[in-house]
Motif scaffolding. Structure first.
Motif, PDB file in Angstrom:
ATOM      1  N   GLU A  84      26.022  64.757 127.511  1.00  0.00           N
ATOM      2  CA  GLU A  84      25.534  64.072 128.831  1.00  0.00           C
ATOM      3  C   GLU A  84      26.574  63.950 129.865  1.00  0.00           C
ATOM      4  N   ILE A  85      27.916  63.522 129.252  1.00  0.00           N
ATOM      5  CA  ILE A  85      28.892  63.111 130.220  1.00  0.00           C
ATOM      6  C   ILE A  85      29.282  64.392 130.768  1.00  0.00           C
ATOM      7  N   ILE A  86      29.539  65.319 130.033  1.00  0.00           N
ATOM      8  CA  ILE A  86      29.933  66.842 130.489  1.00  0.00           C
ATOM      9  C   ILE A  86      29.236  67.081 131.463  1.00  0.00           C
ATOM     10  N   HIS A  87      27.607  67.079 131.442  1.00  0.00           N
ATOM     11  CA  HIS A  87      26.671  67.419 132.250  1.00  0.00           C
ATOM     12  C   HIS A  87      26.899  66.638 133.687  1.00  0.00           C
ATOM     13  N   SER A  88      27.207  65.189 133.437  1.00  0.00           N
ATOM     14  CA  SER A  88      27.363  64.250 134.647  1.00  0.00           C
ATOM     15  C   SER A  88      28.488  64.957 135.346  1.00  0.00           C
ATOM     16  N   ASN A  89      29.614  65.226 134.567  1.00  0.00           N
ATOM     17  CA  ASN A  89      30.868  65.627 135.145  1.00  0.00           C
ATOM     18  C   ASN A  89      30.605  67.005 136.161  1.00  0.00           C
ATOM     19  N   MET A  90      29.846  67.794 135.360  1.00  0.00           N
ATOM     20  CA  MET A  90      29.554  69.192 135.959  1.00  0.00           C
ATOM     21  C   MET A  90      28.879  68.854 137.412  1.00  0.00           C
ATOM     22  N   ALA A 133      31.866  83.397 148.138  1.00  0.00           N
ATOM     23  CA  ALA A 133      33.137  83.665 147.593  1.00  0.00           C
ATOM     24  C   ALA A 133      33.665  82.426 147.391  1.00  0.00           C
ATOM     25  N   GLU A 134      33.846  81.483 148.389  1.00  0.00           N
ATOM     26  CA  GLU A 134      34.391  80.052 148.404  1.00  0.00           C
ATOM     27  C   GLU A 134      34.063  79.222 147.224  1.00  0.00           C
ATOM     28  N   PHE A 135      32.880  79.354 146.929  1.00  0.00           N
ATOM     29  CA  PHE A 135      32.203  78.413 145.930  1.00  0.00           C
ATOM     30  C   PHE A 135      32.482  78.928 144.606  1.00  0.00           C
ATOM     31  N   TYR A 136      32.209  80.518 144.362  1.00  0.00           N
ATOM     32  CA  TYR A 136      32.831  81.028 143.258  1.00  0.00           C
ATOM     33  C   TYR A 136      34.151  80.935 142.762  1.00  0.00           C
ATOM     34  N   ASN A 137      35.198  80.982 143.843  1.00  0.00           N
ATOM     35  CA  ASN A 137      36.642  80.849 143.467  1.00  0.00           C
ATOM     36  C   ASN A 137      36.888  79.435 143.306  1.00  0.00           C
ATOM     37  N   TYR A 138      36.304  78.674 143.771  1.00  0.00           N
ATOM     38  CA  TYR A 138      36.587  77.115 143.392  1.00  0.00           C
ATOM     39  C   TYR A 138      36.277  76.956 141.752  1.00  0.00           C
ATOM     40  N   ILE A 139      34.964  77.287 141.375  1.00  0.00           N
ATOM     41  CA  ILE A 139      34.751  77.132 139.960  1.00  0.00           C
ATOM     42  C   ILE A 139      35.392  77.935 139.310  1.00  0.00           C
ATOM     43  N   THR A 140      35.796  79.210 139.545  1.00  0.00           N
ATOM     44  CA  THR A 140      36.456  79.934 138.710  1.00  0.00           C
ATOM     45  C   THR A 140      38.059  80.090 138.676  1.00  0.00           C
ATOM     46  N   LYS A 141      38.509  79.031 139.686  1.00  0.00           N
ATOM     47  CA  LYS A 141      39.822  79.332 139.974  1.00  0.00           C
ATOM     48  C   LYS A 141      40.768  78.963 138.550  1.00  0.00           C
ATOM     49  N   ASP A 155      40.872  74.972 135.680  1.00  0.00           N
ATOM     50  CA  ASP A 155      40.789  73.549 136.547  1.00  0.00           C
ATOM     51  C   ASP A 155      39.515  72.756 136.343  1.00  0.00           C
ATOM     52  N   PHE A 156      38.594  73.771 136.600  1.00  0.00           N
ATOM     53  CA  PHE A 156      37.106  73.102 136.399  1.00  0.00           C
ATOM     54  C   PHE A 156      36.706  72.620 135.053  1.00  0.00           C
ATOM     55  N   ILE A 157      37.228  73.317 133.991  1.00  0.00           N
ATOM     56  CA  ILE A 157      36.890  72.867 132.955  1.00  0.00           C
ATOM     57  C   ILE A 157      37.705  71.750 132.315  1.00  0.00           C
ATOM     58  N   ASN A 158      38.927  71.653 132.689  1.00  0.00           N
ATOM     59  CA  ASN A 158      39.755  70.489 132.408  1.00  0.00           C
ATOM     60  C   ASN A 158      38.928  69.052 133.061  1.00  0.00           C
ATOM     61  N   LYS A 159      38.516  69.280 134.262  1.00  0.00           N
ATOM     62  CA  LYS A 159      37.955  68.110 134.693  1.00  0.00           C
ATOM     63  C   LYS A 159      36.577  67.599 134.184  1.00  0.00           C
ATOM     64  N   ILE A 160      35.801  68.607 133.672  1.00  0.00           N
ATOM     65  CA  ILE A 160      34.416  68.374 133.233  1.00  0.00           C
ATOM     66  C   ILE A 160      34.502  67.629 131.772  1.00  0.00           C
ATOM     67  N   LYS A 161      35.789  68.035 131.158  1.00  0.00           N
ATOM     68  CA  LYS A 161      35.870  67.741 129.716  1.00  0.00           C
ATOM     69  C   LYS A 161      36.391  66.010 129.482  1.00  0.00           C
ATOM     70  N   ILE A 162      36.658  65.392 130.742  1.00  0.00           N
ATOM     71  CA  ILE A 162      37.176  64.024 130.461  1.00  0.00           C
ATOM     72  C   ILE A 162      35.984  63.267 130.007  1.00  0.00           C
ATOM     73  N   ILE A 218      35.036  74.201 125.831  1.00  0.00           N
ATOM     74  CA  ILE A 218      34.248  74.704 126.889  1.00  0.00           C
ATOM     75  C   ILE A 218      34.881  76.281 127.326  1.00  0.00           C
ATOM     76  N   ASP A 219      34.210  77.083 127.143  1.00  0.00           N
ATOM     77  CA  ASP A 219      34.539  78.556 127.406  1.00  0.00           C
ATOM     78  C   ASP A 219      33.808  79.188 128.444  1.00  0.00           C
ATOM     79  N   TYR A 220      34.665  79.745 129.402  1.00  0.00           N
ATOM     80  CA  TYR A 220      33.814  80.536 130.581  1.00  0.00           C
ATOM     81  C   TYR A 220      33.837  81.900 130.183  1.00  0.00           C
ATOM     82  N   LYS A 221      32.439  82.430 130.281  1.00  0.00           N
ATOM     83  CA  LYS A 221      31.906  83.583 129.760  1.00  0.00           C
ATOM     84  C   LYS A 221      32.005  84.676 130.942  1.00  0.00           C
ATOM     85  N   THR A 222      33.083  85.351 131.153  1.00  0.00           N
ATOM     86  CA  THR A 222      33.381  85.895 131.893  1.00  0.00           C
ATOM     87  C   THR A 222      32.384  87.458 131.853  1.00  0.00           C
TER      88      THR A 222
END
Length: 208
Positions: free
Chosen positions: A56-62, A77-85, A90-97, A110-114
């Motif tokens: 639930e915390i991870i979901h909220s951070n997301m 492209a801007e949205f995609y680049n921000y999430i996958t930067k 970067d995105f994963i480290n923020k939502i893991k807090i 948390i793994d990004y499934k490329t």
């Protein structure tokens, strides 16, 4: 005769004492076993609630990060680049807090499934392990993030298209092109009001 009666009474007393002792030991064993089972049930339930709390915390951070991305991007492209930067680190480290949540005794991966992600949907696998008294349990959840700008025309593309039309057709077309541009701009403004909870989609949940 009296000695025989005393001997029989002694034997019967020993038999009764033995039976009572066996019953007491058996009852004690059952009580201890039941207490252990109750404790394990309690620990198991606590671990389950801990893992759900982490999800639930991870979901909220997301939701917070996706909302920020929606408010600060206007193109696919801007949205995609921000999430996958940086490969999404970067995105994963923020939502893991999870600091300050009393759920620090945990492990989050948390793994990004490329392989299955694209510019429309970005997929992640979330694994949480909560620990209580040297016992632990995993929860694995899968989530995808929808790109709200996927398939929509960005402002830069609109400007370029306007310039091309002006060059080819001339000044007589300027009013029509300007009207079309305003309509598309209005569409972009309306789309930016989209609810971020509609973009974060959990589609699988498994306990291990």
């Amino acid at each position: 005769m009296l000695r025989k009666n005393k001997g029989s009474i002694l034997i019967m007393s020993l038999i009764v004492f033995t039976i009572v002792t066996v019953i007491c030991v058996t009852c004690s064993g059952l009580i201890l076993s039941n207490n252990r089972m109750c404790k394990l049930d309690y620990v198991n339930e606590k671990i389950k609630l801990g893992n759900i709390g982490l999800i639930e915390i991870i979901h909220s951070n997301m939701l917070k990060e996706v909302k920020y991305a929606v408010e600060n991007t206007k193109e696919e492209a801007e949205f995609y680049n921000y999430i996958t930067k940086n490969s999404s680190r970067d995105f994963i480290n923020k939502i893991k807090i999870v600091d300050g949540s009393n759920l620090e005794k945990s492990d989050i991966k948390i793994d990004y499934k490329t392989t299955i992600s694209n510019k429309e949907f970005m997929h992640y696998t979330i694994s949480t392990k909560y620990i209580v008294d040297n016992y632990d349990k995993y929860i694995v959840a899968k989530v995808k993030i929808k790109n709200p700008w996927y398939g929509k025309i960005g402002k830069e593309e609109i400007i370029t298209e306007e310039d091309n039309v002006r060059d080819i057709i001339g000044k007589n077309q300027e009013e029509i092109t300007s009207q079309e541009s305003n309509e598309v701009d209005e569409e972009i403004k309306d789309t930016s009001k989209i609810n971020e909870s509609d973009l974060v989609i959990f589609y699988n949940y498994e306990e291990k």
